[in-house]
Scaffold this motif. Structure first.
Motif, PDB file in Angstrom:
ATOM      1  N   SER B 128       1.200  -0.937  -0.357  1.00 12.94           N
ATOM      2  CA  SER B 128       0.135   0.064   0.100  1.00 12.94           C
ATOM      3  C   SER B 128       0.497   0.996   0.201  1.00 12.94           C
ATOM      4  O   SER B 128       1.944   1.256   0.491  1.00 12.94           O
ATOM      5  N   PRO B 129       0.908   2.525  -0.559  1.00 16.90           N
ATOM      6  CA  PRO B 129       1.578   3.734  -0.384  1.00 16.90           C
ATOM      7  C   PRO B 129       2.200   4.157   0.501  1.00 16.90           C
ATOM      8  O   PRO B 129       2.452   4.373   0.752  1.00 16.90           O
ATOM      9  N   THR B 130       1.030   3.159   1.936  1.00 13.24           N
ATOM     10  CA  THR B 130       1.640   4.003   3.110  1.00 13.24           C
ATOM     11  C   THR B 130       3.143   3.664   3.791  1.00 13.24           C
ATOM     12  O   THR B 130       4.135   3.567   3.230  1.00 13.24           O
ATOM     13  N   ARG B 131       2.715   1.806   2.863  1.00 14.88           N
ATOM     14  CA  ARG B 131       3.889   1.010   3.814  1.00 14.88           C
ATOM     15  C   ARG B 131       4.731   1.157   3.248  1.00 14.88           C
ATOM     16  O   ARG B 131       5.927   0.352   3.036  1.00 14.88           O
ATOM     17  N   ARG B 132       4.530   1.329   1.327  1.00 17.49           N
ATOM     18  CA  ARG B 132       5.991   1.677   0.780  1.00 17.49           C
ATOM     19  C   ARG B 132       6.551   2.670   1.498  1.00 17.49           C
ATOM     20  O   ARG B 132       7.825   2.888   1.116  1.00 17.49           O
ATOM     21  N   MET B 133       5.625   3.939   1.409  1.00 17.92           N
ATOM     22  CA  MET B 133       6.755   4.800   1.977  1.00 17.92           C
ATOM     23  C   MET B 133       7.447   4.415   3.013  1.00 17.92           C
ATOM     24  O   MET B 133       8.751   5.025   3.463  1.00 17.92           O
ATOM     25  N   ILE B 134       6.808   3.661   3.904  1.00 14.80           N
ATOM     26  CA  ILE B 134       7.334   3.383   5.479  1.00 14.80           C
ATOM     27  C   ILE B 134       8.182   2.439   5.814  1.00 14.80           C
ATOM     28  O   ILE B 134       9.055   2.090   6.196  1.00 14.80           O
ATOM     29  N   ARG B 135       8.108   1.205   4.953  1.00 17.03           N
ATOM     30  CA  ARG B 135       9.110   1.015   4.860  1.00 17.03           C
ATOM     31  C   ARG B 135      10.115   0.064   3.577  1.00 17.03           C
ATOM     32  O   ARG B 135      11.706  -0.380   3.962  1.00 17.03           O
ATOM     33  N   VAL B 136       9.628   0.684   2.175  1.00 20.23           N
ATOM     34  CA  VAL B 136      10.638   1.307   1.713  1.00 20.23           C
ATOM     35  C   VAL B 136      11.298   2.377   0.862  1.00 20.23           C
ATOM     36  O   VAL B 136      12.902   2.331   1.156  1.00 20.23           O
ATOM     37  N   ILE B 137      10.949   3.246   1.300  1.00 15.44           N
ATOM     38  CA  ILE B 137      11.483   4.616  -0.082  1.00 15.44           C
ATOM     39  C   ILE B 137      11.858   5.695   1.344  1.00 15.44           C
ATOM     40  O   ILE B 137      12.973   6.018   1.394  1.00 15.44           O
ATOM     41  N   PHE B 138      11.140   5.734   2.483  1.00 14.11           N
ATOM     42  CA  PHE B 138      11.248   6.668   3.095  1.00 14.11           C
ATOM     43  C   PHE B 138      12.931   6.417   3.710  1.00 14.11           C
ATOM     44  O   PHE B 138      13.539   6.507   4.691  1.00 14.11           O
ATOM     45  N   PRO B 139      12.972   4.758   4.490  1.00  9.30           N
ATOM     46  CA  PRO B 139      14.738   4.497   5.144  1.00  9.30           C
ATOM     47  C   PRO B 139      15.669   4.912   4.132  1.00  9.30           C
ATOM     48  O   PRO B 139      16.634   4.979   4.603  1.00  9.30           O
ATOM     49  N   GLN B 140      15.278   4.862   2.822  1.00  7.78           N
ATOM     50  CA  GLN B 140      16.825   4.660   1.753  1.00  7.78           C
ATOM     51  C   GLN B 140      16.624   6.625   1.783  1.00  7.78           C
ATOM     52  O   GLN B 140      18.072   6.734   1.775  1.00  7.78           O
ATOM     53  N   ALA B 141      15.767   7.453   2.218  1.00 10.08           N
ATOM     54  CA  ALA B 141      15.890   9.023   1.320  1.00 10.08           C
ATOM     55  C   ALA B 141      16.617   9.149   3.020  1.00 10.08           C
ATOM     56  O   ALA B 141      17.494  10.093   2.908  1.00 10.08           O
ATOM     57  N   TRP B 142      16.067   8.476   4.258  1.00  6.74           N
ATOM     58  CA  TRP B 142      16.905   8.858   5.270  1.00  6.74           C
ATOM     59  C   TRP B 142      17.929   8.945   5.269  1.00  6.74           C
ATOM     60  O   TRP B 142      18.650  10.237   5.539  1.00  6.74           O
ATOM     61  N   ALA B 143      18.527   7.657   4.603  1.00 12.88           N
ATOM     62  CA  ALA B 143      19.914   8.342   4.683  1.00 12.88           C
ATOM     63  C   ALA B 143      20.853   8.455   3.776  1.00 12.88           C
ATOM     64  O   ALA B 143      21.567   9.367   3.950  1.00 12.88           O
ATOM     65  N   LEU B 144      20.440   9.333   2.702  1.00 13.07           N
ATOM     66  CA  LEU B 144      20.404  10.252   2.089  1.00 13.07           C
ATOM     67  C   LEU B 144      20.605  11.759   2.702  1.00 13.07           C
ATOM     68  O   LEU B 144      21.257  12.537   1.753  1.00 13.07           O
ATOM     69  N   MET B 145      19.453  12.000   2.900  1.00 10.15           N
ATOM     70  CA  MET B 145      19.034  13.323   4.030  1.00 10.15           C
ATOM     71  C   MET B 145      19.617  13.606   5.302  1.00 10.15           C
ATOM     72  O   MET B 145      20.238  15.375   5.334  1.00 10.15           O
ATOM     73  N   ILE B 146      20.063  12.731   5.524  1.00 14.47           N
ATOM     74  CA  ILE B 146      21.131  12.505   6.991  1.00 14.47           C
ATOM     75  C   ILE B 146      22.541  13.948   6.975  1.00 14.47           C
ATOM     76  O   ILE B 146      22.627  15.269   7.422  1.00 14.47           O
ATOM     77  N   PRO B 147      23.252  13.888   5.840  1.00 10.32           N
ATOM     78  CA  PRO B 147      24.404  15.163   6.029  1.00 10.32           C
ATOM     79  C   PRO B 147      23.989  16.622   5.182  1.00 10.32           C
ATOM     80  O   PRO B 147      24.703  17.375   5.944  1.00 10.32           O
ATOM     81  N   SER B 148      22.857  16.652   4.909  1.00 11.10           N
ATOM     82  CA  SER B 148      22.260  17.715   4.754  1.00 11.10           C
ATOM     83  C   SER B 148      21.372  18.409   5.886  1.00 11.10           C
ATOM     84  O   SER B 148      21.801  19.365   6.046  1.00 11.10           O
ATOM     85  N   LEU B 149      21.339  17.174   6.598  1.00  6.15           N
ATOM     86  CA  LEU B 149      20.232  17.950   7.693  1.00  6.15           C
ATOM     87  C   LEU B 149      21.443  18.182   8.481  1.00  6.15           C
ATOM     88  O   LEU B 149      20.981  19.536   8.962  1.00  6.15           O
ATOM     89  N   ALA B 150      22.544  17.795   9.171  1.00  6.95           N
ATOM     90  CA  ALA B 150      23.654  18.010   9.930  1.00  6.95           C
ATOM     91  C   ALA B 150      23.850  19.381   9.717  1.00  6.95           C
ATOM     92  O   ALA B 150      24.026  20.302  10.323  1.00  6.95           O
ATOM     93  N   THR B 151      23.868  19.838   8.417  1.00  2.00           N
ATOM     94  CA  THR B 151      24.849  21.486   8.167  1.00  2.00           C
ATOM     95  C   THR B 151      23.457  21.896   8.565  1.00  2.00           C
ATOM     96  O   THR B 151      23.505  22.808   9.681  1.00  2.00           O
ATOM     97  N   LEU B 152      22.277  21.765   7.998  1.00  2.00           N
ATOM     98  CA  LEU B 152      20.938  22.868   8.497  1.00  2.00           C
ATOM     99  C   LEU B 152      21.199  22.551  10.148  1.00  2.00           C
ATOM    100  O   LEU B 152      20.549  23.282  10.954  1.00  2.00           O
TER     101      LEU B 152
END
Lengths: 219, 267
Positions: B128-152
């Motif tokens: 389902s779209p929710t599970r897709r986001m929570i289980r698949v997409i967001f964990p990968q996006a999270w790893a990508l966004m941390i360096p920029s979040l650190a700067t912010l």
């Protein structure tokens, strides 16, 4: 909603007068930052290792400490030196904001210089151009292409940081809004207008930089 | 100089109070930033225009106006509209809204850069779209966004210094008090700047830790991680050693060929 058009009309010329100082700080700050940033980027590439380490530490220190504290520091330190008491706060502000953002811009220059393909360097060496000319005539023009959009983004960020000059009593946009609000209690009009002026100046500039970025992109 | 240090020692309890205010603002502001960023960032990637467009307007609004304008708006204008916030809440609110808008853009672009194959695979598995986001997409996006979040988040820490404009006594305010009681500008501000620098360094280390954890959970290595760099250095060293061995062997070869002749020449 408490909104008084008369107050708004009264506030606008005062705010625009403050805005002049905001623009001065942004333009002078950007010029200082763009020149100093390039010098830092070149220094880090060319200096021997131990002094290089020192420069990098200093850059990290300036980058990771608040601009406001730096402004206050330099402002008070200057006022302690007898000969420099009369230096205007706006000048101090321009210098400090310029130095602060030069540490960010040096990083953009570094990335830009790194993005020039090594073949360009080798070709210039093969043509036996002296190192200085290799850098100024071959590497730098190509590096700038990649750097300019990000310098523009930092200039916009600097523009939005100029209200911090309030700390050293420079009367810029937000300070004039606060003064107007303080004397008339028309805070709503003053700060809302200040916000609108910021948005009206920074949003089109960001869009312009985005387009420039697309235009200058080589890959 | 010793005078300065005894003053500093006596001033420590007050300095600690200021540090606490700055820490509260930073931590609460960071939590607010991440909540706002995730909500607005997800809304901006939504296929529904009625979610995407308002989120985009909010983000551009808070990115386009200055932090100080937002802070003063919350502090001076909201009471006139009948909402009375205490200064600390104003500070946290302004920081969270401003840096939340910047971070929302980071969240959006990270979600967009997750490999499209991952989206397709999740759809093919009829998640389902929710599970897709929570289980698949967001964990990968999270790893990508941390360096920029650190700067912010470091920017946010630096931004907390504005709250002394709205009568809060944070570290910046305490530094100024220290300056007045020692009469030594350079000393007081150096102490303050070093404290800020250490806090920024702690944020960076914490975010590096989070990034390692996030990438490990994905079964991936962090790009250019310490172990990667160590491996690269080892490989380079090994190559250099082999190179040297080879050239020495070649030199020996040459020498042994020349050897008898050389000896002969000596004789």
């Amino acid at each position: 909603m408490i909104w008084n058009w008369e107050f708004a009309a009264e506030a606008l010329p005062i705010l625009l007068r403050g805005f002049v100082n905001t623009l001065i700080a942004t333009v002078v700050g950007t010029i200082i930052a763009a020149i100093l940033g390039l010098l830092i980027a070149v220094a880090i590439r060319t200096l021997p290792r131990w002094i290089n380490w020192l420069v990098r530490l200093l850059v990290a220190f300036i980058r990771n400490t608040p601009l406001i504290v730096q402004l206050l520091f330099v402002y008070f330190a200057f006022s302690d030196i007898p000969g420099l008491v009369n230096i205007p706060a706006l000048a101090v502000g321009c210098i400090v904001i310029g130095i602060h953002y030069s540490t960010y811009m040096s990083e953009s220059y570094r990335a830009g210089i790194d993005s020039v393909p090594p073949g360009q360097h080798e070709a210039a060496t093969a043509l036996s151009l002296p190192p200085v000319r290799t850098f100024t005539a071959v590497v730098l023009p190509q590096a700038l292409r990649a750097t300019i959009p990000s310098l523009g983004n930092y200039a916009v960020a600097m523009f939005k940081d100029t209200p911090f000059l309030f700390a050293i009593s420079v009367v810029e946009l937000v300070t004039s809004a606060k003064q107007f609000g303080g004397s008339t209690f028309a805070y709503t009009e003053a700060f809302t207008l200040a916000g609108i002026i910021f948005l009206a100046a920074s949003y089109p500039t960001s869009l312009l930089i985005q387009r420039l970025d697309k235009r200058l992109a080589t890959y | 100089m010793t005078d300065n240090f005894t003053t500093l020692l006596n001033f420590l309890p007050q300095l600690w109070e200021g540090i606490q205010t700055t820490l509260i603002l930073t931590i609460a502001g960071s939590i607010g930033t991440i909540i706002i960023a995730v909500i607005l960032g997800l809304a901006m990637t939504s296929p529904h225009a009625w979610l995407r467009i308002p989120a985009r307007i909010i983000v551009e609004f808070f990115r386009g106006t200055s932090l100080l304008v937002q802070l003063f708006w919350l502090f001076y204008v909201l009471p006139l509209l009948g909402v009375d916030l205490d200064p600390l809440m104003c500070g946290i609110g302004a920081l969270a809204l401003n840096y939340g808008a910047y971070s929302a853009e980071v969240v959006r672009s990270s979600i967009k850069t997750v490999n499209p194959g991952q989206w397709e695979a999740a759809i093919a598995l009829s998640l389902s779209p929710t599970r897709r986001m929570i289980r698949v997409i967001f964990p990968q996006a999270w790893a990508l966004m941390i360096p920029s979040l650190a700067t912010l988040l470091i920017q946010l820490l630096k931004g907390t210094a504005v709250v002394f404009f709205i009568t809060l006594s944070d570290l910046t305010d305490k530094i100024q008090q220290l300056r007045q009681s020692t009469g030594d500008t350079v000393f007081a501000f150096t102490v303050g700047l070093v404290i800020y620098f250490v806090m920024a360094w702690l944020i960076q280390e914490l975010m590096n830790l989070l990034e390692r954890q996030a990438t490990r959970r994905l079964g991936r290595r962090r790009p250019n991680s310490r172990s990667d760099r160590r491996d690269a250095r080892r490989d380079a060293r090994e190559e250099l050693r082999l190179d040297r061995l080879k050239s020495r062997a070649a030199a020996n070869d040459g020498a042994s060929k020349l050897g008898p002749a050389g000896q002969g020449g000596g004789l």
